[in-house]
Design a protein around this motif. Sequence first.
Motif, PDB file in Angstrom:
ATOM      1  N   UNK A 174     -36.196 -15.762  -2.748  1.00 55.22           N
ATOM      2  CA  UNK A 174     -36.376 -15.998  -4.150  1.00 55.22           C
ATOM      3  C   UNK A 174     -37.789 -15.148  -4.802  1.00 55.22           C
ATOM      4  N   UNK A 175     -38.629 -15.082  -3.904  1.00 55.56           N
ATOM      5  CA  UNK A 175     -39.900 -14.402  -4.505  1.00 55.56           C
ATOM      6  C   UNK A 175     -39.665 -12.880  -4.690  1.00 55.56           C
ATOM      7  N   UNK A 176     -38.552 -12.319  -3.789  1.00 58.91           N
ATOM      8  CA  UNK A 176     -38.154 -11.009  -3.992  1.00 58.91           C
ATOM      9  C   UNK A 176     -37.527 -10.780  -5.453  1.00 58.91           C
ATOM     10  N   UNK A 177     -36.666 -11.886  -5.695  1.00 55.45           N
ATOM     11  CA  UNK A 177     -35.982 -11.840  -6.996  1.00 55.45           C
ATOM     12  C   UNK A 177     -37.118 -11.633  -8.135  1.00 55.45           C
ATOM     13  N   UNK A 178     -37.983 -12.704  -7.923  1.00 59.03           N
ATOM     14  CA  UNK A 178     -38.971 -13.084  -8.826  1.00 59.03           C
ATOM     15  C   UNK A 178     -39.998 -11.485  -8.972  1.00 59.03           C
ATOM     16  N   UNK A 179     -40.178 -10.773  -7.979  1.00 59.09           N
ATOM     17  CA  UNK A 179     -40.847  -9.523  -7.983  1.00 59.09           C
ATOM     18  C   UNK A 179     -40.148  -8.688  -8.645  1.00 59.09           C
ATOM     19  N   UNK A 180     -39.037  -8.323  -8.422  1.00 58.82           N
ATOM     20  CA  UNK A 180     -38.113  -7.577  -9.035  1.00 58.82           C
ATOM     21  C   UNK A 180     -38.034  -7.609 -10.644  1.00 58.82           C
ATOM     22  N   UNK A 181     -37.838  -8.809 -11.096  1.00 60.11           N
ATOM     23  CA  UNK A 181     -37.531  -9.313 -12.262  1.00 60.11           C
ATOM     24  C   UNK A 181     -39.015  -9.065 -13.206  1.00 60.11           C
ATOM     25  N   UNK A 185     -47.211  -6.046 -11.992  1.00 57.70           N
ATOM     26  CA  UNK A 185     -47.709  -6.682 -10.729  1.00 57.70           C
ATOM     27  C   UNK A 185     -48.440  -8.175 -10.931  1.00 57.70           C
ATOM     28  N   UNK A 186     -48.967  -8.330 -12.256  1.00 55.00           N
ATOM     29  CA  UNK A 186     -49.755  -9.476 -12.365  1.00 55.00           C
ATOM     30  C   UNK A 186     -48.857 -10.378 -12.651  1.00 55.00           C
ATOM     31  N   UNK A 187     -47.667 -10.137 -13.384  1.00 53.71           N
ATOM     32  CA  UNK A 187     -46.801 -11.096 -13.659  1.00 53.71           C
ATOM     33  C   UNK A 187     -46.093 -11.642 -12.634  1.00 53.71           C
ATOM     34  N   UNK A 188     -45.834 -10.524 -11.506  1.00 51.15           N
ATOM     35  CA  UNK A 188     -45.043 -11.001 -10.328  1.00 51.15           C
ATOM     36  C   UNK A 188     -46.128 -11.915  -9.412  1.00 51.15           C
ATOM     37  N   UNK A 189     -47.227 -11.702  -9.529  1.00 49.23           N
ATOM     38  CA  UNK A 189     -48.101 -12.605  -8.656  1.00 49.23           C
ATOM     39  C   UNK A 189     -48.461 -13.911  -9.501  1.00 49.23           C
ATOM     40  N   UNK A 190     -48.055 -14.258 -10.715  1.00 52.91           N
ATOM     41  CA  UNK A 190     -47.810 -15.555 -11.241  1.00 52.91           C
ATOM     42  C   UNK A 190     -46.658 -16.208 -11.231  1.00 52.91           C
ATOM     43  N   UNK A 191     -45.482 -15.329 -11.188  1.00 52.34           N
ATOM     44  CA  UNK A 191     -44.050 -15.968 -10.946  1.00 52.34           C
ATOM     45  C   UNK A 191     -43.991 -17.088 -10.091  1.00 52.34           C
ATOM     46  N   UNK A 192     -44.476 -16.835  -8.695  1.00 51.01           N
ATOM     47  CA  UNK A 192     -44.323 -17.996  -7.751  1.00 51.01           C
ATOM     48  C   UNK A 192     -45.366 -19.018  -7.677  1.00 51.01           C
ATOM     49  N   UNK A 193     -46.269 -19.184  -8.577  1.00 51.41           N
ATOM     50  CA  UNK A 193     -47.280 -20.157  -8.537  1.00 51.41           C
ATOM     51  C   UNK A 193     -46.638 -21.451  -8.678  1.00 51.41           C
ATOM     52  N   UNK A 194     -45.807 -21.856  -9.492  1.00 49.36           N
ATOM     53  CA  UNK A 194     -45.426 -23.006  -9.523  1.00 49.36           C
ATOM     54  C   UNK A 194     -44.698 -23.473  -8.208  1.00 49.36           C
ATOM     55  N   UNK A 195     -44.196 -22.526  -7.436  1.00 50.34           N
ATOM     56  CA  UNK A 195     -43.524 -23.025  -5.828  1.00 50.34           C
ATOM     57  C   UNK A 195     -44.684 -23.272  -5.155  1.00 50.34           C
ATOM     58  N   UNK A 196     -45.769 -22.699  -5.194  1.00 46.55           N
ATOM     59  CA  UNK A 196     -46.955 -23.182  -4.325  1.00 46.55           C
ATOM     60  C   UNK A 196     -47.530 -24.392  -4.809  1.00 46.55           C
ATOM     61  N   UNK A 197     -47.404 -24.886  -5.974  1.00 47.14           N
ATOM     62  CA  UNK A 197     -47.742 -26.186  -6.459  1.00 47.14           C
ATOM     63  C   UNK A 197     -47.024 -27.423  -6.135  1.00 47.14           C
ATOM     64  N   UNK A 258     -31.575 -17.576  -3.889  1.00 47.01           N
ATOM     65  CA  UNK A 258     -32.478 -16.300  -3.944  1.00 47.01           C
ATOM     66  C   UNK A 258     -31.956 -14.948  -3.427  1.00 47.01           C
ATOM     67  N   UNK A 259     -31.122 -15.090  -2.564  1.00 43.06           N
ATOM     68  CA  UNK A 259     -30.344 -13.860  -2.160  1.00 43.06           C
ATOM     69  C   UNK A 259     -29.314 -13.428  -3.307  1.00 43.06           C
ATOM     70  N   UNK A 260     -28.474 -14.165  -3.905  1.00 44.02           N
ATOM     71  CA  UNK A 260     -27.765 -13.940  -5.162  1.00 44.02           C
ATOM     72  C   UNK A 260     -28.621 -13.306  -6.102  1.00 44.02           C
ATOM     73  N   UNK A 261     -29.651 -14.076  -6.609  1.00 40.02           N
ATOM     74  CA  UNK A 261     -30.433 -13.855  -7.713  1.00 40.02           C
ATOM     75  C   UNK A 261     -30.860 -12.195  -7.307  1.00 40.02           C
ATOM     76  N   UNK A 262     -31.521 -12.059  -6.149  1.00 45.19           N
ATOM     77  CA  UNK A 262     -32.128 -10.659  -5.779  1.00 45.19           C
ATOM     78  C   UNK A 262     -31.197  -9.454  -5.883  1.00 45.19           C
ATOM     79  N   UNK A 263     -30.003  -9.919  -5.519  1.00 42.90           N
ATOM     80  CA  UNK A 263     -28.785  -8.812  -5.362  1.00 42.90           C
ATOM     81  C   UNK A 263     -28.449  -8.684  -6.979  1.00 42.90           C
TER      82      UNK A 263
END
Lengths: 272, 332
Positions: A174-181, A185-197, A258-263
């Motif tokens: 899931x986070x790989x897809x977020x990182x690619x999208x 890099x700043x945006x990438x580090x923010x994207x998964x924050x909801x997950x950690x919360x 996550x896999x399908x989104x990444x792909x």
Amino acid sequence: MSAATATAPATRTRSYALRDSMTMLRRNLRHMQRYPSMTISIVTMPILMLLLFVYVFGGALGTGIGAGADRGDYVNYVVPGIILMSATSGAVATAVSVCTDMTEGIINRFRTMSISRGSVLTGHVLGSVIQVTAVLTLVMGVSLAIGFRPDASPVEWIAACGLLVFLAFGLAWLSAAMGMGAKTVEAASNAPLPLTFLPFLGSAVVTPDSMPAGLRWFAEYQPFTPINETLRGLLLGTPIGNDGWIALAWCTALSLAGYLWSRAVFNREVTR
Amino acid sequence: MNTATQVSPTTRAAAISASGLRKSYGDKVVLDGIDLRIPEGTIFALLGPNGAGKTTTVEILSTLITADSGQARIAGHDVTSDADSVRRRIGVTGQFAAVDGLLTAEENLLLMADLHHLSKREGRRRAAELLERFELTEAARKNVATFSGGMRRKLDLAMTLVGRPRIIFLDEPTTGLDPRSRRVMWELIRNLVTDQGVTIFLTTQYLDEADQLADRIAVLDHGKLVAEGTADELKRTIPGGHVRLRFADEAHLATAAGFFGTAARDDESLTLRIPGDGTLADLRAVLDVLDSTGIQAESLTVHTPDLDDVFLTLTGRQNAPTHPNPQKESAR
């Protein structure tokens, strides 16, 4: 060379998929080893949270989980939640490292090489799982040191570890897809924050029973609550019920999505 | 020189061929029908200003992106339908160094060796050999993040060579490098062709780079090839060659002007520009006139049109890439 390469290139590429993925994994592990600051930050966060919840809030929160419960009982209650939080914090690291790769020239080099296309991502995902496993081990060590007393049998330990690795795997995709999208890099580090919360909005630190109706509904049905309850059940012997199956279903869904989104993102980026 | 280079370039098999390549991003037409044929073992330079479509051409030919229409074949393999076969034969060094900044130079090369599925031993040997050849042995264990631009570029090229590609794409390989590093890169590129007979597709915005390296040059402007040929052929297509004589005073200038009918006279600089193609015969004719008339010239310079002239004429633009000395004169 031409004689060997004349045999169906597709088969050839597939047979190298594992080898290429391992090469990429070694590359990512070397990055982590050489620049441990990311790993340190994702391991300090849950440990600080653990100490905060046990020593600062623990006395007060302990009474909320059951009559006569104290700080010692609260350690047992909160550790599975903190463990889950540690698993999610790895997502930030994954998104950042994937995004860094995508925004730098090296990805174009990989794309012009005859290597398994997905190996770049597989390398990141496997690297992330290993990183998270290391983080979880450390967090578990600290937990045991401050009084966490699980009563799990070896089989239950294995099941708990399996569940966590499965969760880490799904979150990594899931986070790989977020990182690619992410564009930066700043945006990438923010994207998964909801997950950690998300674990906090479940049964991680307090029982959902104490929450207002709407939130309680959300807490009961969001993915982390059944995973949390399953983990708690495996480690401490609380009843698991259906949560085990629901947890597995969620992990499967996370991994698949996550896999399908990444792909999809990866292929879109390739053809532009 | 190996035997392959003895064959005339036009009869050699095409390493790269393309016809009717088109690519647009939205409304913006980047490539508007490109045809190419690049024989094996030659250096081809695609010359053009920023935004002409050079990088897009490289991206299509190196399988990074697909063209909207048209066909391209690398070593006989179609770039779209047989991309993997193409990838196995090419090496690409892009405009921005494609090195792993978190690894050392040696680790970067070993990473490439692993991805080319070389054995551990072969990989180590290849890495050591390339570090040596590119004079990076001393910096081998240093982190790439500490490298200068020139060193990064060298490592980038070295990484491209790990898989022994037969066809190499170099997208502006010396942009941003200092003059010394540029010469080092040029030497490395030239050696690849003379020692190993590889084919090189080079893009550049520097005219002298194309002039120095390329067997054939194509000028790309607004997504179209506006000219193609050897550096000399291109220079010949445009006027501008002349012999320039400078005299001590106006009297000498006036006398000489009388003998060279077609010359352009410049009283201010006391020079005469005598049109010609810069050949030896041309020059001898000028000297003969000076000898037979006994006129003393202070100096003589031969100006052959350089690629800057070609570029400016073909692209019709004054803001061509900067050249330290656009009106390069070569004293003979």
